[in-house]
Design an enzyme around this catalytic site. Structure first.
Site, mmCIF file in Angstrom:
data_model
loop_
_atom_site.group_PDB
_atom_site.id
_atom_site.type_symbol
_atom_site.label_atom_id
_atom_site.label_comp_id
_atom_site.label_asym_id
_atom_site.label_seq_id
_atom_site.Cartn_x
_atom_site.Cartn_y
_atom_site.Cartn_z
ATOM 1 N NE ARG A 1 -37.887 -30.000 -7.263
ATOM 2 C CZ ARG A 1 -37.196 -29.502 -8.292
ATOM 3 N NH1 ARG A 1 -37.072 -30.208 -9.387
ATOM 4 N NH2 ARG A 1 -36.652 -28.303 -8.215
ATOM 5 C CD GLU B 1 -38.115 -35.748 -9.522
ATOM 6 O OE1 GLU B 1 -38.166 -36.062 -10.705
ATOM 7 O OE2 GLU B 1 -37.231 -35.043 -9.031
ATOM 8 N NE ARG C 1 -31.044 -38.769 -14.424
ATOM 9 C CZ ARG C 1 -30.703 -37.945 -15.402
ATOM 10 N NH1 ARG C 1 -29.465 -37.584 -15.572
ATOM 11 N NH2 ARG C 1 -31.602 -37.485 -16.212
ATOM 12 C CG HIS C 2 -34.571 -38.592 -10.102
ATOM 13 N ND1 HIS C 2 -34.225 -39.288 -11.219
ATOM 14 C CD2 HIS C 2 -35.027 -37.393 -10.520
ATOM 15 C CE1 HIS C 2 -34.471 -38.538 -12.291
ATOM 16 N NE2 HIS C 2 -34.950 -37.374 -11.896
ATOM 17 C CD GLU D 1 -31.175 -30.915 -15.118
ATOM 18 O OE1 GLU D 1 -31.888 -31.631 -15.829
ATOM 19 O OE2 GLU D 1 -31.611 -30.238 -14.170
ATOM 20 C CB SER E 1 -32.331 -26.010 -14.186
ATOM 21 O OG SER E 1 -32.500 -27.182 -14.898
ATOM 22 N NE ARG F 1 -29.797 -35.129 -10.336
ATOM 23 C CZ ARG F 1 -30.668 -34.946 -11.317
ATOM 24 N NH1 ARG F 1 -30.374 -34.109 -12.305
ATOM 25 N NH2 ARG F 1 -31.797 -35.599 -11.316
HETATM 26 P P1 AMO Z 1 -34.574 -27.891 -11.516
HETATM 27 O O1 AMO Z 1 -35.917 -28.412 -11.178
HETATM 28 O O2 AMO Z 1 -34.017 -28.288 -12.828
HETATM 29 O O3 AMO Z 1 -34.586 -26.292 -11.493
HETATM 30 O O4 AMO Z 1 -33.557 -28.298 -10.388
HETATM 31 C C1 AMO Z 1 -32.268 -27.730 -10.335
HETATM 32 C C2 AMO Z 1 -31.209 -28.789 -10.066
HETATM 33 O O5 AMO Z 1 -31.540 -29.541 -8.919
HETATM 34 C C3 AMO Z 1 -31.112 -30.873 -9.073
HETATM 35 N N1 AMO Z 1 -32.239 -31.784 -8.940
HETATM 36 C C4 AMO Z 1 -32.227 -32.948 -8.246
HETATM 37 N N2 AMO Z 1 -31.252 -33.543 -7.549
HETATM 38 C C5 AMO Z 1 -31.548 -34.709 -6.932
HETATM 39 N N3 AMO Z 1 -32.759 -35.309 -6.987
HETATM 40 C C6 AMO Z 1 -33.778 -34.742 -7.687
HETATM 41 N N4 AMO Z 1 -34.973 -35.327 -7.710
HETATM 42 C C7 AMO Z 1 -33.525 -33.509 -8.360
HETATM 43 N N5 AMO Z 1 -34.274 -32.669 -9.119
HETATM 44 C C8 AMO Z 1 -33.475 -31.641 -9.464
HETATM 45 C C9 AMO Z 1 -30.464 -30.980 -10.421
HETATM 46 C C10 AMO Z 1 -31.090 -29.830 -11.159
HETATM 47 O O6 AMO Z 1 -30.261 -29.355 -12.195
HETATM 48 N N6 AMO Z 1 -35.914 -23.315 -9.892
HETATM 49 C C11 AMO Z 1 -35.071 -24.022 -10.843
HETATM 50 C C12 AMO Z 1 -33.645 -23.496 -10.806
HETATM 51 C C13 AMO Z 1 -33.500 -22.098 -11.319
HETATM 52 O O7 AMO Z 1 -33.929 -21.830 -12.465
HETATM 53 O O8 AMO Z 1 -32.918 -21.257 -10.606
HETATM 54 C C14 AMO Z 1 -35.076 -25.504 -10.503
HETATM 55 O O9 AMO Z 1 -35.384 -25.916 -9.411
HETATM 56 O O10 AMO Z 1 -29.072 -30.777 -10.244
#
Ligand code: AMO
Length: 422
Positions: free
Chosen positions: A201, A203, A209-210, A345, A348, A396
């Protein structure tokens, strides 16, 4: 034959051979004390008339195990032989064990190749490995097939967050943000699939948390009636993951003084609308539609107080907040949900649209170009069953389980905005 530190209590009075790293040393002239660390723990070794090498040298020690109340763990090894297998050439940039947990986080990460050796520093990854083991074991038993999908892809699946571009011969390609589209396609083959793999990602924000590269624990299941089955599945799955962590990484949990989470068989639930009302009316926090970090934290606290649960499902997210593949409800909500753990979170998921026409429409409604999703869309012409799934962010989950101040400590070599090395 090598004895491991964890087995020493059964060897009192015997002569053993140990191998490990010089964790810490003290030279009193005539006698030298050292702590030897192997993958299972740390033991005091006493030796005499020797110059000890620098900390983190790897050693082989042969000696007698004797009880000693004052030594850590109640025993020590009196060395008869001490061989330096490979000496440390320089003092370590951060003193292990003294500073391994206390030094500035940037310093710890900068020298991660050696700071990770600290007993506490290495513990989260042991716990994470156990969580993943529990994840696989539970799903294997439920008839899921583990799959391995491409990580260089043509389009992003998650919309919102950024993509990292890569040159793929003459084409522009991207690092996978999630195995979303592939896990859905594979449901059409195996009905139930899971994947344990990194995702990327782009970001910009550097937060606690990212990560820009994290481990995604993905699940996808076909022939479901509604998202209800997914919530149930995740409840049971988490029970098994935690159990495995406690059984096989109990020592690490103790070392980090991790508080045992309370995971009710039925995790409490709030719809997105209820959560917003609650925030506004009872918690005095007028939350926007997209629940902020603070809103999640407050909801986490509420769930703990009200239901004694460290976990909380938020269900029925509005359509505008979910990706195009999420199954819509006529009232503008969806069958999409999140799971909060201690106010963060960690998951998802949701039921997906399984009919071709509806999927196409949903893509267009989000202003996305169906052309970019050709390979994905095609499969929906061939009897895709009603299905859904979710993804757990492994770091996480580990972070919250262990109370780590930063998600980076749950990754061996974290990639963040400013870090591509080590
Ligand atoms: P989403 O984008 O919400 O959903 O990501 C799912 C879970 O991944 C974790 N997460 C992260 N952990 C660390 N750093 C990050 N930058 C980060 N971004 C997300 C979180 C989050 O809840 N395809 C959908 C899932 C699905 O519907 O099956 C998805 O990727 O714990």
């Amino acid at each position: 034959m090598r004895t491991l530190v964890k087995d020493l209590p059964e060897k009192i009075g015997e002569t053993v051979e140990l191998m490990g790293f010089l964790h810490w040393r003290r030279d009193l002239g005539k006698v030298q004390f050292l702590l030897l660390r192997d993958r299972t723990g740390v033991v005091q070794v006493v030796t005499g008339g020797r110059r000890l090498p620098l900390p983190e040298s790897s050693l082989r020690v042969v000696g007698r195990v004797v009880a000693n109340e004052k030594a850590p763990g109640g025993l020590e090894v009196q060395a008869e032989e001490l061989e330096v297998l490979s000496p440390a050439l320089e003092p370590t940039p951060v003193e292990i064990p003294k500073e391994e947990w206390r030094a500035n986080p940037e310093t710890l990460l900068e020298y991660r190749y050696v700071t990770l050796r600290g007993e506490k520093a290495r513990a989260p990854l042991r716990v994470q490995a156990a969580l993943v083991r529990g994840f696989r074991r539970y799903l294997d038993r439920q008839g899921f097939t583990e799959v391995f999908t491409p990580k260089v892809v043509r389009a992003g699946a998650e919309g919102g967050s950024g993509l990292f571009g890569v040159d793929y011969f003459e084409h522009r390609a991207y690092l996978a943000q999630s195995p979303q589209l592939y896990k859905q396609i594979l449901v059409g083959v195996y009905e139930r699939v899971y994947e344990v793999a990194p995702v990327w990602r782009a970001e910009d924000h550097a937060t606690s948390r990212h990560l820009n590269e994290y481990l995604s624990l993905d699940v996808e299941m076909g022939f479901i009636g509604s998202e209800e089955e997914l919530l149930r599945l995740e409840e049971e799955l988490l029970q098994e993951m935690l159990e495995e962590a406690y059984v096989s990484a109990g020592r690490e949990m103790e070392l980090l003084e991790a508080e045992r989470p309370s995971l009710p068989r039925d995790i409490p639930r709030l719809t997105h609308q209820e959560a917003r009302r609650l925030l506004r009316e009872e918690l005095g926090y007028p939350a926007g539609a997209d629940l902020s970090e603070e809103a999640e934290r407050l909801l986490g606290q509420y769930a703990k107080k009200r239901w004694g649960s460290d976990w909380l499902f938020i269900t029925r997210y509005p359509r505008a907040l979910r990706p195009f593949y999420t199954y819509p409800e006529p009232d503008g909500t969806t069958r999409g949900f999140d799971l909060l753990f201690r106010g963060l979170e960690i998951t998802s998921g949701g039921q997906r649209i399984h009919r071709y026409e509806e999927l196409l429409e949903s893509l267009k409604a989000k202003g996305m170009d169906p052309e970019g999703f050709r390979g994905y869309l095609e499969v929906f012409k061939y009897g895709m069953p009603p299905h859904g799934g979710f993804a757990i962010g492994a770091e996480r989950l580990t972070q919250k389980l262990l109370g780590l101040p930063n998600v980076r400590y749950a990754r061996a070599f974290p990639r963040d905005r400013h870090r591509l090395e080590p």
